[in-house]
Design an enzyme around this catalytic site. Structure first.
Site, PDB file in Angstrom:
ATOM      1  CG  ASN A 127     -23.784 115.528  39.912  1.00  0.00           C
ATOM      2  OD1 ASN A 127     -24.716 115.331  40.696  1.00  0.00           O
ATOM      3  ND2 ASN A 127     -22.707 116.233  40.238  1.00  0.00           N
TER       4      ASN A 127
ATOM      5  CE  LYS B 100     -23.342 119.683  39.796  1.00  0.00           C
ATOM      6  NZ  LYS B 100     -22.443 120.808  39.620  1.00  0.00           N
TER       7      LYS B 100
ATOM      8  CG  HIS C 116     -19.201 116.962  42.908  1.00  0.00           C
ATOM      9  ND1 HIS C 116     -19.258 118.316  43.128  1.00  0.00           N
ATOM     10  CD2 HIS C 116     -19.493 116.775  41.595  1.00  0.00           C
ATOM     11  CE1 HIS C 116     -19.575 118.930  41.989  1.00  0.00           C
ATOM     12  NE2 HIS C 116     -19.715 118.015  41.047  1.00  0.00           N
TER      13      HIS C 116
ATOM     14  CD  GLU D 243     -21.425 121.312  43.032  1.00  0.00           C
ATOM     15  OE1 GLU D 243     -22.311 120.469  43.225  1.00  0.00           O
ATOM     16  OE2 GLU D 243     -21.269 121.901  41.935  1.00  0.00           O
TER      17      GLU D 243
ATOM     18  CD  GLU E 273     -16.973 116.824  37.895  1.00  0.00           C
ATOM     19  OE1 GLU E 273     -17.820 116.802  36.997  1.00  0.00           O
ATOM     20  OE2 GLU E 273     -17.263 116.988  39.096  1.00  0.00           O
TER      21      GLU E 273
ATOM     22  N   GLY F 102     -20.353 124.329  36.417  1.00  0.00           N
ATOM     23  CA  GLY F 102     -21.517 125.202  36.530  1.00  0.00           C
ATOM     24  C   GLY F 102     -21.248 126.636  36.102  1.00  0.00           C
TER      25      GLY F 102
ATOM     26  CB  SER G   7     -19.265 123.980  31.503  1.00  0.00           C
ATOM     27  OG  SER G   7     -19.496 124.742  32.682  1.00  0.00           O
TER      28      SER G   7
HETATM   29  P1  PGA Z   1     -21.755 121.102  35.226  1.00  0.00           P
HETATM   30  O1  PGA Z   1     -21.440 120.200  36.509  1.00  0.00           O
HETATM   31  O2  PGA Z   1     -21.871 120.173  34.044  1.00  0.00           O
HETATM   32  O3  PGA Z   1     -23.055 121.783  35.549  1.00  0.00           O
HETATM   33  O4  PGA Z   1     -20.618 122.058  35.081  1.00  0.00           O
HETATM   34  C1  PGA Z   1     -20.573 119.101  36.424  1.00  0.00           C
HETATM   35  C2  PGA Z   1     -20.425 118.478  37.782  1.00  0.00           C
HETATM   36  O5  PGA Z   1     -20.431 119.194  38.782  1.00  0.00           O
HETATM   37  O6  PGA Z   1     -20.321 117.233  37.904  1.00  0.00           O
END
Ligand code: PGA
Length: 251
Positions: free
Chosen positions: A9, A11, A95, A97, A167, A173, A212
């Protein structure tokens, strides 16, 4: 045995020059890794680039969001048909976000899931609790609600044509990964809840872990019985990291 899937992903990261290098490195570094699924979910403007670099390779591509509407006066939105027009296989839906920053509630997410499937895309449905919700011991309730809204709209069999991603919001993140056991506990809960409706769907459904995941923790996460791969944010932007994670899914 469920095949594993590793999904990047990106982003809101990338640019045509970096993308070219990253995609070429991923293709070269994962060549011959059979028996697992590999995909990268790139920003909309780079779908065409992903398509031209990745077609005829074992790496598929997808998007990070879509509109719940088919077409019309929705300035700035992108439809499922537009994604299939660029050869997308997957699209991330719900997601955290999108939920937190763009107000997508469970119902909207379910409509997006439907729009994706109707167009022949595989939705990667993200569910997960915040830190406060975990602290309040309502993790299972939260993920159950997120899941049930989709099941209520689409029926249990629709899940067979989708991928789930657990998640935990507090792990995204932050560099703070769920321990393999913490992740497994929720994955096991999700699978058993689905099994109560359909054992067949539960057995087949890929449930990814995201939050992460890095080269140095992927193998222990992927070794858990109900973790079928990962949705990878930050580490999907670094070729060596991402390739190591893909290889961990193979072992
Ligand atoms: P990350 O993000 O691996 O940077 O924690 C995962 C995600 O948001 O899908």
């Amino acid at each position: 045995m469920r095949p594993k899937l590793v999904a990047g992903n990106w982003k809101m990261h990338g640019g045509t020059i970096q993308n070219r290098e990253l995609l070429a490195a991923i293709v070269a570094g994962t060549e011959g890794l059979s028996g697992i699924g590999l995909t990268v979910c790139v920003p909309y403007p780079y779908l065409s680039q992903a398509q031209s670099v990745l077609q005829h390779t074992a790496v598929s591509w997808g998007a990070q969001n879509l509109s719940q509407h088919d077409k019309g006066a929705y300035t700035g939105e992108v439809s499922a048909a537009m994604l299939t027009d660029f050869g997308c296989r997957y699209v991330i839906v719900g997601h955290s976000e999108r939920r937190a920053l763009y107000g997508e509630d469970n119902h909207t997410v379910a409509l997006k899931f439907k729009a994706a499937q109707t167009a022949g895309l595989i939705p990667v449905l993200c569910i997960g609790e915040t830190l406060d919700q975990r602290a309040a011991a309502v993790t299972e309730q939260v993920v159950a609600e997120q899941l049930d809204t989709v099941i209520d709209l689409m029926g249990i069999d629709a899940l067979a044509e989708s991928v789930l991603a657990y998640e935990p919001v507090w792990a995204i993140g932050t560099g703070k990964t769920a321990t393999p056991q913490q992740a497994q506990d929720v994955h096991g809960f999700i699978r058993s809840r689905i099994a109560a409706n359909s054992r067949g769907v539960a057995n087949e459904l890929q449930i990814l872990y995201g939050g992460s995941v890095k080269a140095n923790n992927a193998a222990e996460l992927f070794a858990m019985p109900d973790i079928d791969g990962g949705l990878i944010g930050g580490a999907s932007l670094v070729a060596d990291e991402f390739i190591t994670i893909c290889r961990a899914a193979k072992n």
